[in-house]
Design a protein around this motif. Structure first.
Motif, PDB file in Angstrom:
ATOM      1  N   ILE A 169      -1.370   1.160  16.794  1.00 18.09           N
ATOM      2  CA  ILE A 169      -0.905   0.114  16.277  1.00 18.09           C
ATOM      3  C   ILE A 169      -1.585   0.046  14.970  1.00 18.09           C
ATOM      4  N   GLU A 170      -0.815  -0.471  13.995  1.00 19.33           N
ATOM      5  CA  GLU A 170      -1.408  -0.604  12.687  1.00 19.33           C
ATOM      6  C   GLU A 170      -1.174  -2.083  12.079  1.00 19.33           C
ATOM      7  N   ILE A 171      -2.019  -2.675  11.655  1.00 17.51           N
ATOM      8  CA  ILE A 171      -1.942  -4.135  11.274  1.00 17.51           C
ATOM      9  C   ILE A 171      -2.500  -4.308   9.899  1.00 17.51           C
TER      10      ILE A 171
ATOM     11  N   ASP B  39       1.916 -24.407  14.064  1.00 22.59           N
ATOM     12  CA  ASP B  39       3.203 -24.447  14.589  1.00 22.59           C
ATOM     13  C   ASP B  39       3.689 -22.881  14.637  1.00 22.59           C
ATOM     14  N   ALA B  40       2.804 -22.003  14.156  1.00 21.54           N
ATOM     15  CA  ALA B  40       3.325 -20.686  14.246  1.00 21.54           C
ATOM     16  C   ALA B  40       4.041 -20.105  15.467  1.00 21.54           C
ATOM     17  N   THR B  41       4.902 -19.395  15.494  1.00 19.04           N
ATOM     18  CA  THR B  41       5.374 -18.805  16.709  1.00 19.04           C
ATOM     19  C   THR B  41       5.049 -17.354  16.931  1.00 19.04           C
ATOM     20  N   GLU B  42       5.500 -16.751  17.841  1.00 20.78           N
ATOM     21  CA  GLU B  42       4.980 -15.445  18.162  1.00 20.78           C
ATOM     22  C   GLU B  42       5.409 -14.543  17.195  1.00 20.78           C
ATOM     23  N   LYS B  43       6.650 -14.774  16.623  1.00 20.34           N
ATOM     24  CA  LYS B  43       7.130 -14.065  15.536  1.00 20.34           C
ATOM     25  C   LYS B  43       6.471 -13.983  14.387  1.00 20.34           C
ATOM     26  N   ASP B  44       5.740 -15.232  14.170  1.00 20.82           N
ATOM     27  CA  ASP B  44       4.804 -15.255  12.917  1.00 20.82           C
ATOM     28  C   ASP B  44       3.547 -14.368  13.225  1.00 20.82           C
ATOM     29  N   LEU B  45       3.250 -14.713  14.424  1.00 22.52           N
ATOM     30  CA  LEU B  45       1.926 -13.857  14.595  1.00 22.52           C
ATOM     31  C   LEU B  45       2.127 -12.346  14.482  1.00 22.52           C
ATOM     32  N   LEU B  46       3.332 -11.842  14.578  1.00 23.46           N
ATOM     33  CA  LEU B  46       3.348 -10.708  14.771  1.00 23.46           C
ATOM     34  C   LEU B  46       3.744  -9.873  13.280  1.00 23.46           C
ATOM     35  N   LYS B  47       3.991 -10.720  12.443  1.00 25.69           N
ATOM     36  CA  LYS B  47       4.286 -10.525  10.939  1.00 25.69           C
ATOM     37  C   LYS B  47       3.150  -9.455  10.335  1.00 25.69           C
TER      38      LYS B  47
ATOM     39  N   ASP C 134       9.103   4.641  16.466  1.00 18.82           N
ATOM     40  CA  ASP C 134       8.992   3.253  16.019  1.00 18.82           C
ATOM     41  C   ASP C 134       8.968   2.474  17.479  1.00 18.82           C
ATOM     42  N   ILE C 135       7.895   1.833  17.932  1.00 12.47           N
ATOM     43  CA  ILE C 135       7.983   1.100  18.938  1.00 12.47           C
ATOM     44  C   ILE C 135       7.492  -0.343  18.484  1.00 12.47           C
ATOM     45  N   THR C 136       7.596  -0.777  17.174  1.00 12.53           N
ATOM     46  CA  THR C 136       7.357  -2.142  16.908  1.00 12.53           C
ATOM     47  C   THR C 136       7.715  -2.990  17.755  1.00 12.53           C
ATOM     48  N   SER C 137       9.044  -2.971  18.329  1.00 11.77           N
ATOM     49  CA  SER C 137       9.693  -4.069  18.842  1.00 11.77           C
ATOM     50  C   SER C 137       9.161  -4.073  20.302  1.00 11.77           C
ATOM     51  N   HIS C 138       8.208  -3.334  20.639  1.00 11.90           N
ATOM     52  CA  HIS C 138       7.600  -3.351  22.094  1.00 11.90           C
ATOM     53  C   HIS C 138       6.356  -4.169  21.860  1.00 11.90           C
ATOM     54  N   ILE C 139       6.032  -4.596  20.871  1.00 14.38           N
ATOM     55  CA  ILE C 139       4.493  -5.413  20.571  1.00 14.38           C
ATOM     56  C   ILE C 139       4.737  -6.392  21.104  1.00 14.38           C
ATOM     57  N   VAL C 140       3.545  -7.089  22.059  1.00 20.73           N
ATOM     58  CA  VAL C 140       3.619  -8.408  22.385  1.00 20.73           C
ATOM     59  C   VAL C 140       2.140  -9.079  21.798  1.00 20.73           C
ATOM     60  N   VAL C 141       2.102 -10.476  21.776  1.00 22.02           N
ATOM     61  CA  VAL C 141       0.988 -11.241  21.679  1.00 22.02           C
ATOM     62  C   VAL C 141       0.515 -11.552  22.926  1.00 22.02           C
ATOM     63  N   GLU C 142      -0.703 -10.691  23.317  1.00 24.21           N
ATOM     64  CA  GLU C 142      -1.238 -10.762  24.784  1.00 24.21           C
ATOM     65  C   GLU C 142      -1.920 -12.096  24.776  1.00 24.21           C
TER      66      GLU C 142
ATOM     67  N   LYS D  53      -4.170  -1.664  22.650  1.00 23.62           N
ATOM     68  CA  LYS D  53      -4.465  -3.157  22.316  1.00 23.62           C
ATOM     69  C   LYS D  53      -5.240  -3.199  21.021  1.00 23.62           C
ATOM     70  N   ASP D  54      -4.965  -4.183  20.164  1.00 25.23           N
ATOM     71  CA  ASP D  54      -5.617  -4.402  18.992  1.00 25.23           C
ATOM     72  C   ASP D  54      -5.727  -5.876  18.764  1.00 25.23           C
ATOM     73  N   THR D  55      -6.611  -6.231  17.629  1.00 24.46           N
ATOM     74  CA  THR D  55      -6.784  -7.757  17.427  1.00 24.46           C
ATOM     75  C   THR D  55      -6.956  -8.002  15.891  1.00 24.46           C
ATOM     76  N   ARG D  56      -6.426  -9.242  15.583  1.00 23.44           N
ATOM     77  CA  ARG D  56      -6.788  -9.579  14.235  1.00 23.44           C
ATOM     78  C   ARG D  56      -7.356 -11.088  14.505  1.00 23.44           C
ATOM     79  N   THR D  57      -8.029 -11.566  13.300  1.00 23.27           N
ATOM     80  CA  THR D  57      -8.006 -12.790  12.976  1.00 23.27           C
ATOM     81  C   THR D  57      -6.941 -13.844  12.246  1.00 23.27           C
ATOM     82  N   ILE D  58      -6.674 -14.952  12.910  1.00 20.61           N
ATOM     83  CA  ILE D  58      -5.899 -15.799  12.261  1.00 20.61           C
ATOM     84  C   ILE D  58      -6.592 -17.275  11.987  1.00 20.61           C
ATOM     85  N   ARG D  59      -6.164 -17.947  11.050  1.00 18.12           N
ATOM     86  CA  ARG D  59      -6.889 -19.165  10.501  1.00 18.12           C
ATOM     87  C   ARG D  59      -5.601 -20.033  10.444  1.00 18.12           C
ATOM     88  N   TYR D  60      -5.702 -21.171  11.205  1.00 18.34           N
ATOM     89  CA  TYR D  60      -4.704 -22.328  10.998  1.00 18.34           C
ATOM     90  C   TYR D  60      -4.900 -23.126   9.871  1.00 18.34           C
ATOM     91  N   VAL D  61      -4.081 -23.107   8.854  1.00 23.02           N
ATOM     92  CA  VAL D  61      -4.479 -23.800   7.555  1.00 23.02           C
ATOM     93  C   VAL D  61      -4.254 -25.236   7.569  1.00 23.02           C
TER      94      VAL D  61
END
Length: 273
Positions: A38-40, A50-58, A69-77, A103-111
């Motif tokens: 996984i590359e982030i 109001d971010a969707t799963e699509k937004d979180l996967l950007k 390429d298996i990017t389409s297989h990534i899910v937000v766990e 699995k991998d992680t990153r930080t999100i900040r709700y603006v």
């Protein structure tokens, strides 16, 4: 005869070993021992509440040596509770065709996140002996969860419905991200005539920024008789409000109608930084 039997057994054993060896080599040859990657792009991103799963996967991609390429297989766990106000950890997962999971992680900040706020349906002034359910008076709303009134709990109180006086009630509410808010309110148990007018305020709790000075006289919406008719009145306002000091304040409204009956109502003001 025994010699022939030994020869047949030896041949059968050698044949079985050979078949097993061929099967093992073929299995090893066809087994994918590699795992996906996984590359982030950004490890810390800003998103809307109001971010969707699509937004979180950007900016998140995945590649597998066998599958490509298996990017389409990534899910937000999962999305964690807050590690600080408005900040969460997002966990991603992906699997290849051989069910290797990474699995991998990153930080999100709700603006646009704001902490929950309390709401009030009426003034915290009650008549002595009145049947009181303060959890029907005090609720809460949250920018993520919406109405969280069912999450409001009473932490402490010393009031008695059959005793005149001013008491204190402490409330707490928590949203799904673990953000906890508190509110200490005075509760007034008074004795008033059935002929006293009814005072309706536009709000019973407001939140203002430090330095902001509302015109409290504008919060009286209507004064009516017991029959619902509007009535003339004199108004006196008393408050300990300090716009320069964050905290919780009371604005007391004393309304005297044309017949000389007095009614007391309270607006709660929360001053924020």
């Amino acid at each position: 005869m025994l010699k022939i039997l030994r020869i047949v057994t030896a041949v059968a054993f050698c044949l079985a070993v050979s078949v097993f060896a061929l099967f093992y080599i073929n299995e090893k040859k066809n087994t994918d021992n590699t795992v996906p990657v996984i590359e982030i792009e950004d490890r810390d991103i800003e998103v809307s509440i109001d971010a969707t799963e699509k937004d979180l996967l950007k900016g998140v991609t995945a590649y597998d040596e066998k599958d490509g390429d298996i990017t389409s297989h990534i899910v937000v766990e999962s999305v964690s509770q807050f590690i600080e106000e408005g900040v969460c950890i997002v966990k991603y997962a992906v699997s290849d065709s051989d069910n290797h999971v990474v699995k991998d992680t990153r930080t999100i900040r709700y603006v646009d996140y704001t902490s929950p706020r309390f709401t009030m349906e009426r003034s915290m002034v009650f008549n002595v002996g009145e049947d009181i359910d303060v959890l029907e008076v005090v609720g809460a709303v949250d920018s993520i969860d919406g109405d969280i009134s069912e999450k409001v709990v009473i932490m402490a109180t010393d009031y008695k419905t059959d005793t005149l006086g001013t008491f204190k009630i402490s409330f707490q509410a928590t949203n799904s991200k673990g953000d906890i808010i508190y509110l200490d309110l005075p509760m007034h148990i008074e004795e008033s005539s059935i002929l006293c007018p009814d005072v309706e305020l536009r709000d019973y709790i407001i939140y203002v920024k430090k330095g902001e000075k509302p015109d409290f006289s504008e919060y009286v919406k209507e004064v009516t008789t017991i029959g619902g008719s509007s009535v003339g009145y004199d108004l006196k306002i008393s408050t300990n409000f300090d716009s320069e000091k964050p905290g919780i304040y009371s604005v007391d409204y004393y309304v005297v109608d044309e017949a000389g009956y007095t009614t007391h109502s309270v607006l709660t003001v929360v001053v924020e930084e």
